[in-house]
Design a protein around this motif. Structure first.
Motif, mmCIF file in Angstrom:
data_model
loop_
_atom_site.group_PDB
_atom_site.id
_atom_site.type_symbol
_atom_site.label_atom_id
_atom_site.label_comp_id
_atom_site.label_asym_id
_atom_site.label_seq_id
_atom_site.Cartn_x
_atom_site.Cartn_y
_atom_site.Cartn_z
ATOM 1 N N ARG A 179 0.848 -1.199 0.000
ATOM 2 C CA ARG A 179 0.000 0.000 0.000
ATOM 3 C C ARG A 179 0.881 1.246 0.000
ATOM 4 N N TYR A 180 1.961 1.210 0.792
ATOM 5 C CA TYR A 180 2.901 2.348 0.778
ATOM 6 C C TYR A 180 3.393 2.611 -0.639
ATOM 7 N N TRP A 181 3.789 1.540 -1.350
ATOM 8 C CA TRP A 181 4.264 1.729 -2.729
ATOM 9 C C TRP A 181 3.156 2.275 -3.622
ATOM 10 N N CYS A 182 1.957 1.733 -3.491
ATOM 11 C CA CYS A 182 0.831 2.196 -4.306
ATOM 12 C C CYS A 182 0.613 3.687 -4.097
ATOM 13 N N GLU A 183 0.588 4.106 -2.841
ATOM 14 C CA GLU A 183 0.357 5.521 -2.547
ATOM 15 C C GLU A 183 1.520 6.389 -2.997
ATOM 16 N N SER A 184 2.727 5.883 -2.852
ATOM 17 C CA SER A 184 3.874 6.671 -3.279
ATOM 18 C C SER A 184 3.877 6.863 -4.786
ATOM 19 N N PHE A 185 3.488 5.835 -5.526
ATOM 20 C CA PHE A 185 3.353 5.982 -6.974
ATOM 21 C C PHE A 185 2.299 7.024 -7.322
ATOM 22 N N ARG A 186 1.218 7.100 -6.513
ATOM 23 C CA ARG A 186 0.089 7.959 -6.832
ATOM 24 C C ARG A 186 0.194 9.364 -6.238
ATOM 25 N N LEU A 187 0.996 9.535 -5.185
ATOM 26 C CA LEU A 187 1.025 10.812 -4.468
ATOM 27 C C LEU A 187 1.266 12.030 -5.362
ATOM 28 N N PRO A 188 2.173 11.958 -6.346
ATOM 29 C CA PRO A 188 2.385 13.166 -7.154
ATOM 30 C C PRO A 188 1.134 13.660 -7.875
ATOM 31 N N LEU A 243 11.041 9.078 13.199
ATOM 32 C CA LEU A 243 9.974 8.210 12.709
ATOM 33 C C LEU A 243 10.500 6.795 12.484
ATOM 34 N N PRO A 244 9.654 5.781 12.687
ATOM 35 C CA PRO A 244 9.970 4.430 12.227
ATOM 36 C C PRO A 244 9.452 4.228 10.804
ATOM 37 N N HIS A 245 9.801 3.106 10.213
ATOM 38 C CA HIS A 245 9.270 2.752 8.890
ATOM 39 C C HIS A 245 7.846 2.215 9.079
ATOM 40 N N MET A 246 6.920 3.130 9.320
ATOM 41 C CA MET A 246 5.516 2.766 9.527
ATOM 42 C C MET A 246 4.632 3.558 8.578
ATOM 43 N N GLY A 247 3.521 2.956 8.174
ATOM 44 C CA GLY A 247 2.545 3.670 7.357
ATOM 45 C C GLY A 247 3.189 4.234 6.111
ATOM 46 N N ASN A 248 3.035 5.543 5.915
ATOM 47 C CA ASN A 248 3.586 6.193 4.724
ATOM 48 C C ASN A 248 4.234 7.504 5.149
ATOM 49 N N TRP A 249 5.554 7.480 5.284
ATOM 50 C CA TRP A 249 6.283 8.670 5.742
ATOM 51 C C TRP A 249 6.335 9.740 4.660
ATOM 52 N N ASP A 283 13.169 20.447 20.421
ATOM 53 C CA ASP A 283 12.482 19.243 20.869
ATOM 54 C C ASP A 283 12.775 18.064 19.949
ATOM 55 N N LEU A 284 12.918 16.902 20.568
ATOM 56 C CA LEU A 284 12.993 15.627 19.846
ATOM 57 C C LEU A 284 11.654 14.929 20.042
ATOM 58 N N VAL A 285 10.874 14.829 18.957
ATOM 59 C CA VAL A 285 9.509 14.321 19.032
ATOM 60 C C VAL A 285 9.407 13.004 18.265
ATOM 61 N N PRO A 286 9.164 11.888 18.946
ATOM 62 C CA PRO A 286 8.908 10.640 18.223
ATOM 63 C C PRO A 286 7.538 10.684 17.548
ATOM 64 N N VAL A 287 7.474 10.093 16.367
ATOM 65 C CA VAL A 287 6.227 10.060 15.594
ATOM 66 C C VAL A 287 5.972 8.619 15.180
ATOM 67 N N THR A 288 4.761 8.131 15.361
ATOM 68 C CA THR A 288 4.379 6.830 14.820
ATOM 69 C C THR A 288 3.196 7.020 13.874
ATOM 70 N N LEU A 289 3.065 6.092 12.926
ATOM 71 C CA LEU A 289 2.087 6.228 11.851
ATOM 72 C C LEU A 289 1.312 4.928 11.706
ATOM 73 N N ALA A 290 0.046 5.020 11.344
ATOM 74 C CA ALA A 290 -0.766 3.829 11.123
ATOM 75 C C ALA A 290 -1.913 4.165 10.190
ATOM 76 N N TYR A 291 -2.313 3.187 9.406
ATOM 77 C CA TYR A 291 -3.450 3.362 8.520
ATOM 78 C C TYR A 291 -4.749 3.183 9.298
ATOM 79 N N ARG A 292 -5.716 4.022 8.967
ATOM 80 C CA ARG A 292 -7.063 3.943 9.517
ATOM 81 C C ARG A 292 -8.036 3.994 8.345
#
Length: 311
Positions: free
Chosen positions: A86-95, A128-134, A236-245
């Motif tokens: 899904r990440y790849w699909c969205e990355s292809f489509r994002l532009p 950030l971790p490698h989560m969702g779509n960075w 500030d050092l702010v951790p960020v996590t990502l998830a699909y909903r």
């Protein structure tokens, strides 16, 4: 024109680090499909990758086994491969996405932890971790008044790396190469001082100089860069996590990690990042796309440090 068939072949090659032409073919072909058809095609590709059980899938399974019960592991890995595609699909489509749609489909928790400092002209270091779509997250940040600077691993061949840089620059991000150019730290410091949001992927150490932390209850190696940069600039050092909903992407900005002095302080700061990552990954393991080694038990031993007398 068999768009779906060509796309399936192209993305299978691209997701397996295939040739540049295959990647670029997929990038362009996916924009010809309606979103539901594109997603369905990528799900089928993902299921084929999962069924082949190659090294990347095996590594994903080994990583997820640190937090997913054995009875649920295979179903989680299958869903995880779908999330990765899904990440790849969205990355292809994002532009070609309307930026208003990107913003509308982004859910945000703890946004004030970034918005306040950036609005006041102070930068923030986001880990950030490698989560969702960075890439999606970066596009959202740029579109909502938080210009992003980040570092990207240099890909081979060069044309593929150049395409990625152009793609992300088109979303409004400043991209610095990790290698093959001036060391990025000086520019990152300047970017923070310019009030930019510096986003650094931080769940995998590429420098061989990382720190050992506890991730998901087990020793893992993470880069020291986010803590070094935040402490050097006082931001500030702010951790960020990502998830699909569903169709949306949820970004969670965790509380800033306290600064601490000395080398032990860098380790403590990155442990704070790891704690936030552990919480996010445990809550949404399907969306952690980590197909490389990160846990110390899986990594090659560090080379011994030379003694002081050079012996």
């Amino acid at each position: 024109m068999d768009v779906q068939g060509g796309l399936r072949r192209a993305v299978s090659a691209a997701s397996g680090h295939g040739v540049t032409a295959a990647y670029l073919t997929g990038w362009r072909a996916v924009r010809l499909l309606p979103e539901p058809a594109a997603r369905a095609t990528f799900d089928r590709i993902a299921d084929g990758i999962h069924a082949r059980d190659g090294r990347s899938v095996q590594r994903l399974r080994a990583n997820l086994a640190r937090t997913v019960p054995a009875d649920d592991l295979d179903a989680t890995v299958r869903a995880g491969v779908r999330s990765y595609l899904r990440y790849w699909c969205e990355s292809f489509r994002l532009p070609s996405w309307d930026i208003d749609d990107v913003v509308a489909r982004t859910r945000v928790r703890g946004e004030e932890r970034l918005r306040g400092p950036v609005s006041a002209g102070r930068g923030v270091v986001a880990a950030l971790p490698h989560m969702g779509n960075w890439d999606w997250a970066g596009a959202w940040a740029c579109a909502t008044g938080m210009p992003v600077t980040t570092v990207a691993e240099r890909l081979e061949p060069t044309r593929l790396y150049d395409e990625f840089v152009a793609f992300r620059a088109g979303l409004g991000m400043e991209i610095l190469p990790l290698t093959g150019g001036p060391p990025p730290l000086r520019r990152l410091i300047d970017a923070v001082r310019e009030g930019r949001l510096v986003c650094l992927l931080a769940d995998r150490d590429l420098s061989r100089g990382g720190v050992d932390v506890d991730l998901l209850g087990e020793p893992a190696r993470m880069p020291r860069g986010p803590a070094v940069l935040a402490r050097a600039t006082g931001v500030d050092l702010v951790p960020v996590t990502l998830a699909y909903r569903g169709r949306d992407l949820e970004l969670t900005f965790h509380p800033p990690v306290p600064h601490a002095p000395g080398d032990d302080g860098i380790v403590a700061m990155m442990q704070g990042v790891a704690d936030a990552f552990s919480a996010g990954i445990a809550a949404d393991p399907v969306d952690w796309h980590m197909m490389q080694k990160v846990f110390v038990a899986d990594l090659a031993p560090r080379p011994p440090r030379p003694s002081r007398d050079g012996a």
